[in-house]
Structure formats: C-alpha cells, structure tokens
Design a protein around this motif. Structure first.
Motif, PDB file in Angstrom:
ATOM      1  N   ARG A 455       0.334  -1.365   0.155  1.00  0.00           N
ATOM      2  CA  ARG A 455      -0.095  -0.124  -0.372  1.00  0.00           C
ATOM      3  C   ARG A 455       1.266   1.248  -0.001  1.00  0.00           C
ATOM      4  NH1 ARG A 455      -3.283   4.127   0.225  1.00  0.00           N
ATOM      5  NH2 ARG A 455      -5.196   3.791  -0.019  1.00  0.00           N
ATOM      6  N   PRO A 456       0.735   2.192  -0.890  1.00  0.00           N
ATOM      7  CA  PRO A 456       1.556   3.827  -0.885  1.00  0.00           C
ATOM      8  C   PRO A 456       0.652   4.612  -0.204  1.00  0.00           C
ATOM      9  CG  PRO A 456       0.225   3.002  -3.758  1.00  0.00           C
ATOM     10  CD  PRO A 456       0.578   1.673  -2.721  1.00  0.00           C
ATOM     11  N   PRO A 457       1.042   5.209   0.427  1.00  0.00           N
ATOM     12  CA  PRO A 457       0.618   6.347   0.679  1.00  0.00           C
ATOM     13  C   PRO A 457       0.449   7.336  -0.063  1.00  0.00           C
ATOM     14  CG  PRO A 457       3.163   6.750   1.194  1.00  0.00           C
ATOM     15  CD  PRO A 457       2.818   5.122   0.434  1.00  0.00           C
ATOM     16  N   GLY A 458      -1.141   7.678   0.549  1.00  0.00           N
ATOM     17  CA  GLY A 458      -1.765   8.626  -0.509  1.00  0.00           C
ATOM     18  C   GLY A 458      -1.261   9.774  -0.427  1.00  0.00           C
ATOM     19  N   GLY A 459      -1.785  11.096  -0.843  1.00  0.00           N
ATOM     20  CA  GLY A 459      -1.511  12.648  -1.115  1.00  0.00           C
ATOM     21  C   GLY A 459      -2.498  13.096  -0.615  1.00  0.00           C
ATOM     22  N   GLY A 460      -1.606  14.807  -0.230  1.00  0.00           N
ATOM     23  CA  GLY A 460      -2.934  15.803  -0.365  1.00  0.00           C
ATOM     24  C   GLY A 460      -2.321  16.969  -0.090  1.00  0.00           C
ATOM     25  N   ILE A 461      -3.292  18.025   0.546  1.00  0.00           N
ATOM     26  CA  ILE A 461      -3.012  18.860   0.630  1.00  0.00           C
ATOM     27  C   ILE A 461      -2.780  19.722   2.649  1.00  0.00           C
ATOM     28  CG2 ILE A 461      -3.923  21.495   0.600  1.00  0.00           C
ATOM     29  CD1 ILE A 461      -4.942  21.266  -2.082  1.00  0.00           C
ATOM     30  N   GLY A 462      -2.256  19.622   2.760  1.00  0.00           N
ATOM     31  CA  GLY A 462      -2.265  20.427   3.837  1.00  0.00           C
ATOM     32  C   GLY A 462      -1.561  21.829   4.492  1.00  0.00           C
ATOM     33  N   ASN A 463      -2.329  21.789   5.805  1.00  0.00           N
ATOM     34  CA  ASN A 463      -1.929  23.799   6.560  1.00  0.00           C
ATOM     35  C   ASN A 463      -2.086  23.748   7.577  1.00  0.00           C
ATOM     36  OD1 ASN A 463      -3.438  25.489   3.652  1.00  0.00           O
ATOM     37  ND2 ASN A 463      -4.567  23.351   4.326  1.00  0.00           N
ATOM     38  N   ALA A 464      -0.957  24.542   8.122  1.00  0.00           N
ATOM     39  CA  ALA A 464      -0.378  24.687   8.910  1.00  0.00           C
ATOM     40  C   ALA A 464       0.081  26.101   9.611  1.00  0.00           C
ATOM     41  CB  ALA A 464       0.185  23.400  10.005  1.00  0.00           C
ATOM     42  N   SER A 465       0.015  26.724  11.265  1.00  0.00           N
ATOM     43  CA  SER A 465       0.532  27.178  11.416  1.00  0.00           C
ATOM     44  C   SER A 465       1.373  27.029  12.821  1.00  0.00           C
ATOM     45  CB  SER A 465      -0.114  28.725  11.349  1.00  0.00           C
ATOM     46  OG  SER A 465      -1.265  28.397  13.260  1.00  0.00           O
ATOM     47  N   ILE A 466       2.472  28.003  13.280  1.00  0.00           N
ATOM     48  CA  ILE A 466       3.086  27.544  14.434  1.00  0.00           C
ATOM     49  C   ILE A 466       3.254  29.350  15.215  1.00  0.00           C
ATOM     50  CG2 ILE A 466       5.701  27.012  15.268  1.00  0.00           C
ATOM     51  CD1 ILE A 466       4.335  24.971  14.711  1.00  0.00           C
ATOM     52  N   THR A 467       3.216  29.679  16.443  1.00  0.00           N
ATOM     53  CA  THR A 467       2.999  31.052  16.766  1.00  0.00           C
ATOM     54  C   THR A 467       3.824  30.534  18.045  1.00  0.00           C
ATOM     55  OG1 THR A 467       1.157  31.492  16.171  1.00  0.00           O
ATOM     56  CG2 THR A 467       1.770  32.572  18.046  1.00  0.00           C
ATOM     57  N   PHE A 468       4.887  31.425  18.360  1.00  0.00           N
ATOM     58  CA  PHE A 468       5.352  32.061  19.549  1.00  0.00           C
ATOM     59  C   PHE A 468       4.911  32.534  20.675  1.00  0.00           C
ATOM     60  CE2 PHE A 468       8.352  29.942  16.069  1.00  0.00           C
ATOM     61  CZ  PHE A 468       9.707  29.487  17.177  1.00  0.00           C
ATOM     62  N   THR A 469       4.556  32.470  21.894  1.00  0.00           N
ATOM     63  CA  THR A 469       4.398  33.475  22.720  1.00  0.00           C
ATOM     64  C   THR A 469       5.428  34.024  23.822  1.00  0.00           C
ATOM     65  OG1 THR A 469       3.368  31.577  24.410  1.00  0.00           O
ATOM     66  CG2 THR A 469       1.927  31.800  21.958  1.00  0.00           C
ATOM     67  N   GLU A 540      10.047  25.304   9.927  1.00  0.00           N
ATOM     68  CA  GLU A 540      10.919  25.776   9.093  1.00  0.00           C
ATOM     69  C   GLU A 540      11.121  27.315   8.878  1.00  0.00           C
ATOM     70  OE1 GLU A 540      14.179  25.279   8.476  1.00  0.00           O
ATOM     71  OE2 GLU A 540      13.742  23.402  10.293  1.00  0.00           O
ATOM     72  N   GLU A 541       9.331  27.767   8.771  1.00  0.00           N
ATOM     73  CA  GLU A 541       8.626  29.291   7.973  1.00  0.00           C
ATOM     74  C   GLU A 541       9.221  29.792   9.512  1.00  0.00           C
ATOM     75  OE1 GLU A 541       8.589  31.155   5.558  1.00  0.00           O
ATOM     76  OE2 GLU A 541       9.708  29.192   4.491  1.00  0.00           O
ATOM     77  N   ALA A 542       8.474  29.545  10.263  1.00  0.00           N
ATOM     78  CA  ALA A 542       8.025  29.852  12.041  1.00  0.00           C
ATOM     79  C   ALA A 542       9.255  30.041  12.738  1.00  0.00           C
ATOM     80  CB  ALA A 542       7.530  28.975  12.462  1.00  0.00           C
ATOM     81  N   THR A 594       1.590  27.518   6.681  1.00  0.00           N
ATOM     82  CA  THR A 594       2.223  27.338   5.041  1.00  0.00           C
ATOM     83  C   THR A 594       1.202  26.501   4.588  1.00  0.00           C
ATOM     84  OG1 THR A 594       4.005  27.018   5.818  1.00  0.00           O
ATOM     85  CG2 THR A 594       3.784  26.160   4.442  1.00  0.00           C
ATOM     86  N   MET A 595       0.375  26.488   4.045  1.00  0.00           N
ATOM     87  CA  MET A 595       0.242  25.593   2.828  1.00  0.00           C
ATOM     88  C   MET A 595       0.720  24.479   2.468  1.00  0.00           C
ATOM     89  SD  MET A 595      -0.808  24.485  -0.339  1.00  0.00           S
ATOM     90  CE  MET A 595      -1.455  25.213  -1.534  1.00  0.00           C
ATOM     91  N   HIS A 596       1.447  23.438   2.692  1.00  0.00           N
ATOM     92  CA  HIS A 596       1.758  22.393   1.666  1.00  0.00           C
ATOM     93  C   HIS A 596       0.236  21.481   0.740  1.00  0.00           C
ATOM     94  CE1 HIS A 596       5.132  19.151   1.417  1.00  0.00           C
ATOM     95  NE2 HIS A 596       4.208  18.534   2.024  1.00  0.00           N
ATOM     96  N   VAL A 597       1.849  20.970  -0.071  1.00  0.00           N
ATOM     97  CA  VAL A 597       0.500  20.033  -1.307  1.00  0.00           C
ATOM     98  C   VAL A 597       1.213  18.529  -1.580  1.00  0.00           C
ATOM     99  CG1 VAL A 597       0.129  19.397  -3.227  1.00  0.00           C
ATOM    100  CG2 VAL A 597       0.027  21.642  -2.603  1.00  0.00           C
ATOM    101  N   ALA A 598       1.324  17.129  -1.016  1.00  0.00           N
ATOM    102  CA  ALA A 598       1.705  15.762  -1.163  1.00  0.00           C
ATOM    103  C   ALA A 598       1.267  15.173  -1.879  1.00  0.00           C
ATOM    104  CB  ALA A 598       2.645  15.874   0.679  1.00  0.00           C
ATOM    105  N   GLY A 599       1.794  14.758  -3.057  1.00  0.00           N
ATOM    106  CA  GLY A 599       1.643  13.537  -3.651  1.00  0.00           C
ATOM    107  C   GLY A 599      -0.083  14.060  -4.259  1.00  0.00           C
TER     108      GLY A 599
END
Length: 750
Positions: A455-469, A540-542, A594-599
């Motif tokens: 079974r190969p892994p699937g792909g999709g669109i992911g989003n996330a944020s990092i905040t230093f407080t 990395e962006e954060a 960040t928005m990230h696209v994989a596969g």
C-alpha cells in the motif's frame, strides 16, 4: 543526527481528555435551544411513495417540524457522484432509506412523532444480486444518471478514473478495462490456467460513536455545522452543494471523533439536519442509533471477483485477468469519484507481463456502500492471495516459493506496470516466514497460510501555523480533525523535535473551515505523509520569522542568527537571548502559516509491503476455525511514534480478523437482518490469537522524515492468510467471506 522526540513512544496528546470524559463530541455540544432530529426509514427496498401523511405527527406537543422529500429541494448529496436525495423524493431505492424527518423537544418526542407518520407505498420490482442487476430487463434504479453532478463527458486520470455518461439506462454505471501486454498470448504460453470466483461480504466500520451532526443557522443565514467528520472541508462542500448554497456560507467546527475506520468522511444526516434547523429556527442535533447504523449506513462493499491466471510449470505467471464486480447498493454517494480502490490490487506486486483488469460498479436495491479501512483493497487482496495459493497448488509448489518466484524486484514493473523504488516485498515475506515458524512441524488439523499486500501512502493538501508566544509556548494551528489515529501526537512530536521545545509547552489550536480555503483532512493513508511535510515546512518558516523579528528588535545581523532551543544566538556577536524574554518585553507573538501539497495527482514512488502468516486449528467434526497465531511483517521507513505505529497495526489486524471470520452485514430480500451488535458480530479480545509483529527496516520513504503508511496495510492480507491456513489444515478452499464453521463443515462434508 539522532532524534530525541521523533521515534520515541509518546502517549496521545488528546488521550487524557478522552479517557476522563472531558473531550466534547458532537452529541455533547451544549447549544441553547437545541432540538433532537429523527428520521423515518422505508421498510421497502424499492417502492413508489404514493402519499405521506404527517398531520398527526405535527399535532404532537413538543414537535417543531416534520419534513419530507418535498421540503428539501432538488439538490443531491454525495462525495463526488451526487445521486442521493436528503430524503426520498417520489421513490425509495433501499430498505432503510430516509423518507421523512422530525425535530422535537427531546429524543423520545421525536421518536413518537416518527411513529405517527403514515406513508403509503406502492412496491416496485427490486433487484438485489449484482449479477441479476446487470442483466437486460433488470429494474433500472437511476434513469436520470447522466444528469447527476460528477458524471463527466471525458475520462478522468488513471485507468479507473472518471464517471462517463451512460449510453443507455443501466444499473452498471461504471464499466472500465485496463490492458497491459497481450492477454491471449500470455494464456497461450501458459501450461495451466487457474480460474476461480471469490465473494466478499458487507462489513460495517464498527466505530464506537455513531454518525452524528448538529446544525445551527445564524440570523444572517450562515450555517454552523458540527459533525463527526475527518474531512471537514469535504463535508462543507458536500453539504453546500446538496442544499444549493455557496460553500462560503457553511462553517464546520471541530468536535472529537469517536472512531472512523473509513466511515466518517461524510453523512446523509448533514443535509437532513440543515433542513430541520431551517424549518424550526433552532439548532438541531441528530445522532444515529446503532440500529440505524446497520440499517442505513455506508458499509464496506460486497464484491464478486473472478480471476483467471496463466501459469508455467516452473511457477511463473504469464497472464492474469481480473473481473472486479462491486455491489454499490442503491447509491454511490459515499464512494470517491463514484469508484472504490481495489481492482488493480487484484493483480498485486507480481511480475505478470500480460494483464487485463475490468471493473464494473453496479446499483442494486440494497444498503449503499462506502469507505472502510483499505477500501476495495481488502476485497481484492482476499481474492488475489487466495488465487495465488491455488496457482501454487496447481503446479505443485509451496505457496511461499511460488510468491518468491513472482514478486517484483527492484526496478521491475508490477502487473499494473508500476515501478516502485526500494522494493522490499521478498524480504518482508521471508521475515514473516522466519518469525512465524511457518516451516515447523504441526499437528493434524492445524494449518498455516501466508498472504502479502502492499500500500503506497496517499497524498493531499495540508495547512498549519506555528506561533511563538510571550508565555514561552508554541501554538500549533491545524485544520485537521483527528479521527483517532494519533495525527495530533505525531504533529506535536515533530514540532518538539525541530524546535527543541518540550511537548508540554506545545499547545494545539484546531481551526474551523473558515481558516483556510481547503484541506484534505485525514484519510487514505495520507495523514502522516501530508502532516509531516506540512509541519516540517511551517516550522522552518516560523524559525525564519522569529529570527527576523529578533534581528529587528535587537539590531543583530540577521545572517548571524540561529535558533537553539529556547535561545536565539548570534554567532558573530557571541550574544544570545531567550526568545520568550524577547517576546515578553514587546508583548508580541510571532506566527508563520503554510500550505503544503504532497503527492496529489501522482502515485507515490515507494510502497509499504505487509506479509502475514496465520495459523489455525480446524475441528473436522464441526468446521469450527480457531485462529491461534498471526504474524505480521512490515517494511517500514522512519517510525515517528512506535506505540502509535503498533496501535495501527493491531487495530488493522483486528478489523481483518472480523472480516475473515465473523463480520457480515447480512441482507436478505434487500433488508439488513442483523440490526444489533448482538447479531452483528465484532471481534472481542477473546477472539484474538497470539500476535507477533516484525518490522523490516527499509531505506527510503516519503516526505522529510522518509516514512511509509501503516494505517490500512495491516488489514488487507489477514483474510486470505486465514483462508489459506484453513485450506492447509483441512484441504477445503473457502472462497466466500466470512469463513464460518457452517461453510467449512459443508465443504468438508461435500
């Protein structure tokens, strides 16, 4: 560099909330004035609705609204092929279809009102067997098929993509063929041809929390939705399209999900709940009873798989023909793109130069099918791996040796023409054989069987944020609704690893669907692949944002700065500052998103193999099958969380054991007959054998951490391994799941 957090066993970050009862599920939402919704189900598999009398139900004190198909517009519901009305309009197509709904002050009142609705039906000819449904003259379920959203004039990507218009009304709404090589030539070269048909049953996902949703409509018409959905953006889009409003007018809010196993991608309760909320002006909650889950859910599909294989006397496969027939039930609304995966898995990772794979998806007047762990693959691998044993027997080879002669090596094409990198199929199979004692002596009536899948892994669109407080915490923002597989935990592990911040200082902020335009959510063995790439990228962006802020505030050269755990260090000035102190001085937070696209649109270049060996004892007097031992071997990339990884393996195996030996959503004359968990048998701890796991380290994987998927692979080889073990123990081949004592007994006596 060795990692300190990634790769260590870490408890669920949401575990305490769940086990202490503090986690909020859809049924727990404390909304002011919320009403209970209930639906009325058709007793007929196919019938015209002559009339619906709701007058008595509306008179019942505490009832706020009663709606029917006439009150829900003309929109249709579905993941991709939208063919399902929220409530039946004019005709019902399966026993269990919803024909009316009620919103009332409490659950008991809603049920009493449902009981007062009087529906007059005119029963119509029905078809339940997919073979009968394909014949000329069979009752056609969907005359208007070509008008459905999701039907496209041109083929979609891949051999099984796209849903083309029908040339004439038919229950076979998708019929495709994929050829490779010269099939006739391949069969002509064969010394033997092995031909068999295999049947698989319907299987319910068996989640602890039934389907549920709550809808509240604001005064400005904005639709607030809480649903047990692992794909909230898909739920948002599906609801908006079915009720014919703009997606921007729908927002899906986070709730915990009480198990999924494929079934919580979408629910017909969403549009029903919306129309009840619209009719009453109140928020409305709907929660299925388990009877409704079994009567009208979206179980794993029933299939009939016909395989024809050409074999040389030395064991080489020369040709392989697949006919993969899917009983879709009355609607295809819960299937991806109107199809399910699987037909290509009927050829597997074997070296076969000449193949033909045909797939037919067929409407019948039965409960609609949908996703379940390894959708389509569990059906396909059961058929293929049973067939491989039968081919081995035909040429007098041990089943393991037969597989080793035909499995692809590095650089070779599979039967579907796919070339993977880092192929470890044979190594994984050998590891399972060695660990299981496959070749050890065994007593009478004991058998061992082997099966393999990939079974190969699937792909999709992911989003996330990092905040230093300024408090020194790191806030991880995500649109993911974790369905229970532990995605939140591995995401926090990666943040902790990359920022050298303790897990207890990482705080999770789960977004509603307003936060980003789209996110793929969790499904298809893509959660870890997409999430790891997304989190790595946003970290990395954060870091860059934090260092840029420090440079501006401190006057230090930006190109001299680095982040080392809690400190920002200037290599040129030999100065350092704790980032929390810097942010506290200015009362400022630093955020990156960040928005990230994989596969997406491509097959993974790697796959993960799973080889399993089952040991069974068969009672020759009764046919009873006792599974005594199961060994599972996996080739793996980097394991992010060993305890979570093993949990996925164990859970997948349990689902496979149920599929192999006991679970079956029985349908007789179109009606589900085992409508309780007393009659629908799920495996318990007493049904589990000795389980043994072997992990085969592999070079390479996907994403920044070179991982491989584990969510679905452990399920698929279980059933054929057990079927092969039964044949080894008593000499009879069971080609229809589940493998019950009755079937074995009849085969032995026959």
């Amino acid at each position: 560099m060795a990692m300190q957090v990634v790769g260590t066993s870490t408890g669920r970050v949401d575990g305490v909330e769940k086990v202490t009862g503090h986690a909020t599920y859809t049924a727990d939402l404390p909304l002011q004035g919320v009403l209970w919704g209930k639906a009325l189900h058709s007793p007929y598999a196919h019938a015209r609705i002559v009339s619906i009398d709701t007058s008595e139900a509306k008179k019942l004190p505490g009832v706020f609204a009663v709606i029917t198909g006439e009150d829900v517009g003309t929109g249709l519901f579905g993941s991709n092929l939208r063919d399902l009305p929220a409530l039946a309009r004019g005709v019902v197509r399966f026993a269990g279809e919803r024909v009316a709904a009620v919103a009332a002050i409490d659950e008991d009142t809603a049920q009493s009102a449902i009981d007062l609705i009087d529906v007059e039906y005119e029963e119509l000819p029905a078809v339940f067997d997919l073979r009968e449904s394909m014949k000329p003259g069979a009752p056609v379920l969907h005359d208007a098929f070509n008008t459905y959203a999701g039907v496209t004039p041109t083929p979609g990507p891949g051999p099984f993509g796209g849903i083309l218009p029908l040339q004439a009304p038919s229950n076979v709404y998708k019929l495709q063929r994929d050829d490779r090589g010269d099939l006739d030539k391949g069969f002509a070269e064969a010394d033997l041809i092995v031909e068999n048909t295999y049947w698989t049953q319907r299987q319910h996902q068996g989640y602890l929390e039934p389907q549920s949703c709550t809808v509240q409509i604001d005064t400005d018409g904005r639709v607030n939705l809480w649903a047990a959905s692992k794909m909230p953006h898909a739920a948002k889009g599906g609801l908006a399209e079915s009720i014919e409003i703009e997606p921007a007018h729908v927002v899906v809010h986070h709730t915990y999900i009480g198990g999924d196993f494929g079934g919580k991608g979408n629910s017909i309760l969403l549009p029903i709940c919306y129309f009840l909320a619209k009719a009453t002006g109140h928020p409305v909650r709907m929660v299925n009873e388990y009877l409704e889950e079994l009567l009208s859910g979206n179980p794993r599909h029933e299939t009939m798989v016909h395989l024809r294989s050409g074999v040389k006397k030395d064991g080489r496969l020369t040709a392989h023909q697949v006919q993969f027939y899917v009983n879709s039930g009355a609607y295809a609304a819960f299937k991806p793109g109107g199809i399910i995966f699987g037909p290509e898995q009927c050829a597997g990772a074997y070296r076969v130069p000449n193949t033909r794979i045909e797939a037919a998806h067929v409407y019948t007047n039965t409960v609609p099918g949908g996703y379940m762990r390894g959708p389509g693959e569990s059906q396909a691998v059961f058929a293929l791996e049973s067939q491989i044993d039968e081919c081995a027997k035909a040429v007098g080879l041990d089943p393991v040796e037969f597989r080793l002669r035909n499995l692809v090596d590095e650089g070779e094409e599979t039967a579907m023409g796919i070339t993977f990198e880092g192929v470890r199929g044979k190594e994984t199979l050998r590891a399972a054989i060695e660990a299981s004692g496959y070749n050890d002596p065994k007593p009478a009536n004991v058998g061992r069987g082997v099966a393999i899948g990939e079974r190969p892994p699937g792909g999709g669109i992911g989003n996330a944020s990092i905040t230093f407080t300024p408090e020194g915490n790191v806030v991880l923002g995500t649109p993911i609704f974790d369905q229970g597989s532990g995605t939140y935990t591995i995401m926090e592990q990666i943040v902790s690893e990359e920022l050298q911040v303790p897990l207890e200082r990482i705080k999770l902020d789960v977004w509603n669907t307003d936060a980003v335009p789209f996110d793929s959510g969790v499904a298809g063995s893509w959660a870890a692949r997409v999430a790891t790439g997304t989190i790595h990228a946003v970290v990395e962006e954060a870091k860059k944002e934090l260092l840029a802020y420090a440079s501006a505030q401190m006057g230090w050269p930006a190109d001299t700065l680095s982040l080392r755990g809690d400190e920002i260090v200037s290599s040129a000035l030999e100065e350092r500052v704790a980032w929390r102190e810097l942010l506290r001085r200015t009362n400022h937070s630093v955020t990156a998103k960040t928005m990230h696209v994989a596969g997406i649109g491509e097959l993974s270049h790697v796959t993960g193999f799973c080889a399993q060996v089952a040991e069974v004892e068969v009672d020759p007097e009764t046919g009873e099958v006792k599974l005594t031992k199961l060994t599972t071997a996996h080739d793996v990339g980097r394991i992010l969380n060993p305890i979570g990884h093993q949990g996925q393996i164990n859970g997948g195996i349990v689902a496979g054991i149920g599929y192999a030996l006991m679970e079956e959503l029985r349908v007789e004359d179109g009606r589900v007959t085992n409508l309780s968990l007393g009659d629908y048998k799920l495996p318990t701890v007493n049904d589990l054998p000795e389980l043994k796991t072997v992990l085969v380290a592999a070079d390479g994987g996907v994403g920044p951490y070179e991982i491989k998927g584990i969510g679905e692979g452990p399920t698929t080889p279980v059933a054929p391994a057990i079927a092969n073990a039964v044949a080894d123990a008593c000499g009879v081949r069971i080609r229809e799941l589940p493998i019950t004592a009755e079937k074995v007994y009849e085969a032995l006596k026959g």
